[in-house]
Design a protein around this motif. Structure first.
Motif, mmCIF file in Angstrom:
data_model
loop_
_atom_site.group_PDB
_atom_site.id
_atom_site.type_symbol
_atom_site.label_atom_id
_atom_site.label_comp_id
_atom_site.label_asym_id
_atom_site.label_seq_id
_atom_site.Cartn_x
_atom_site.Cartn_y
_atom_site.Cartn_z
ATOM 1 N N MET A 48 5.600 4.597 -1.973
ATOM 2 C CA MET A 48 4.716 3.416 -2.313
ATOM 3 C C MET A 48 3.266 3.716 -2.764
ATOM 4 O O MET A 48 2.486 3.163 -3.402
ATOM 5 N N ASN A 49 2.811 4.748 -1.762
ATOM 6 C CA ASN A 49 1.302 5.188 -1.531
ATOM 7 C C ASN A 49 0.314 3.967 -1.455
ATOM 8 O O ASN A 49 -0.533 3.727 -2.449
ATOM 9 N N ALA A 93 4.917 -7.533 -6.871
ATOM 10 C CA ALA A 93 6.170 -7.903 -6.718
ATOM 11 C C ALA A 93 6.464 -9.350 -6.727
ATOM 12 O O ALA A 93 6.850 -9.783 -5.862
ATOM 13 N N SER A 94 5.797 -10.001 -7.577
ATOM 14 C CA SER A 94 5.953 -11.519 -7.800
ATOM 15 C C SER A 94 5.010 -12.339 -6.857
ATOM 16 O O SER A 94 5.177 -13.369 -6.761
ATOM 17 N N HIS A 95 4.155 -11.596 -5.846
ATOM 18 C CA HIS A 95 3.288 -12.253 -4.834
ATOM 19 C C HIS A 95 1.951 -12.211 -5.311
ATOM 20 O O HIS A 95 1.320 -11.080 -5.545
ATOM 21 N N ASN A 115 1.930 2.991 -6.356
ATOM 22 C CA ASN A 115 3.073 4.086 -7.159
ATOM 23 C C ASN A 115 4.084 3.170 -7.522
ATOM 24 O O ASN A 115 5.519 3.484 -7.695
ATOM 25 N N THR A 116 3.807 2.028 -7.860
ATOM 26 C CA THR A 116 4.731 0.879 -8.309
ATOM 27 C C THR A 116 4.574 0.487 -9.798
ATOM 28 O O THR A 116 3.464 0.243 -9.970
ATOM 29 N N ALA A 117 5.468 0.097 -10.410
ATOM 30 C CA ALA A 117 4.964 -0.423 -11.764
ATOM 31 C C ALA A 117 5.439 -1.929 -11.885
ATOM 32 O O ALA A 117 5.025 -2.833 -12.819
ATOM 33 N N GLN A 118 5.257 -2.557 -10.738
ATOM 34 C CA GLN A 118 5.458 -3.993 -10.491
ATOM 35 C C GLN A 118 4.074 -4.636 -10.206
ATOM 36 O O GLN A 118 3.979 -5.853 -10.304
ATOM 37 N N THR A 119 3.076 -3.910 -10.441
ATOM 38 C CA THR A 119 1.762 -4.481 -10.150
ATOM 39 C C THR A 119 1.181 -5.125 -11.502
ATOM 40 O O THR A 119 1.117 -4.463 -12.442
ATOM 41 N N GLY A 161 2.566 1.708 -13.539
ATOM 42 C CA GLY A 161 2.654 2.633 -12.223
ATOM 43 C C GLY A 161 1.948 3.776 -12.087
ATOM 44 O O GLY A 161 1.390 4.348 -12.985
ATOM 45 N N ARG A 162 1.920 4.257 -10.763
ATOM 46 C CA ARG A 162 1.147 5.647 -10.380
ATOM 47 C C ARG A 162 -0.269 5.599 -10.968
ATOM 48 O O ARG A 162 -0.530 6.503 -11.593
ATOM 49 N N GLY A 163 -0.891 4.629 -10.342
ATOM 50 C CA GLY A 163 -2.315 4.517 -10.954
ATOM 51 C C GLY A 163 -3.502 5.085 -9.833
ATOM 52 O O GLY A 163 -3.003 5.695 -8.694
#
Length: 175
Positions: A48-49, A93-95, A115-119, A161-163
């Motif tokens: 997740m970095n 992640a919905s938070h 490293n997530t596309a959920q942000t 993701g991966r920004g």
């Protein structure tokens, strides 16, 4: 007592190991579970970095879109402006995550999984804007174009993701 074929003829009755087999299995299972938990945590954190991410607010003289080139960004003369009055929020992640620190023209968020596309992000501006885009100054690209609400004061977008760890929020004020 009869002896098994593979048993030596000189084996004494007192030399045979007696007792319950596997009484130490609980410690082995506990150690294995602990090692698995540590390995999973380290792997998740590396994947997740988690890093601190900074968003800098800049005001531009010309509207920008997701298709804008870096030359167009520079031609729009996007200068840093104070973040006072504007509010930036991340959704991971919905938070909902408010900024951990706001200094001058920037918001800093600690321990963001880059490293997530959920942000996703949301910026609330004190005045209406004509356009808002998210840019990566290190890579010299426009990453996302934000979508407005009806009042053109609240803008949202998925960060992707991966920004990188530094972004510019480029705002073109309304007319």
């Amino acid at each position: 007592m009869a002896r098994a074929r593979h048993e030596a003829s000189w084996t004494d009755e007192d030399a045979v190991v007696k007792g319950r087999v596997g009484r130490n299995r609980a410690w082995v299972l506990l150690a294995l579970f602990a090692a698995l938990a540590v390995l999973s945590t380290v792997t998740f954190n590396r994947f997740m970095n988690f890093q601190d991410v900074t968003y800098q607010l800049r005001s531009c003289t010309a509207p920008l879109t997701q298709e804008s080139t870096w030359d167009e960004v520079q031609a729009a003369a996007c200068d840093p402006v104070p973040a006072a009055g504007a509010e930036l929020t991340l959704w991971a992640a919905s938070h909902e995550r408010p900024a951990d620190a706001t200094t001058g023209d920037s918001w800093t968020f600690e321990d963001v999984p880059v490293n997530t596309a959920q942000t996703s992000m949301e910026i609330r501006l004190p005045q209406a804007a004509r356009s808002v885009v998210l840019a990566e100054p290190d890579n010299e690209v426009v990453r996302r174009e934000l979508r407005p609400d009806v009042s053109d004061r609240r803008w949202t977008a998925n960060v992707g993701g991966r920004g990188p760890t530094t972004y510019w929020v480029l705002v073109t004020p309304a007319g």
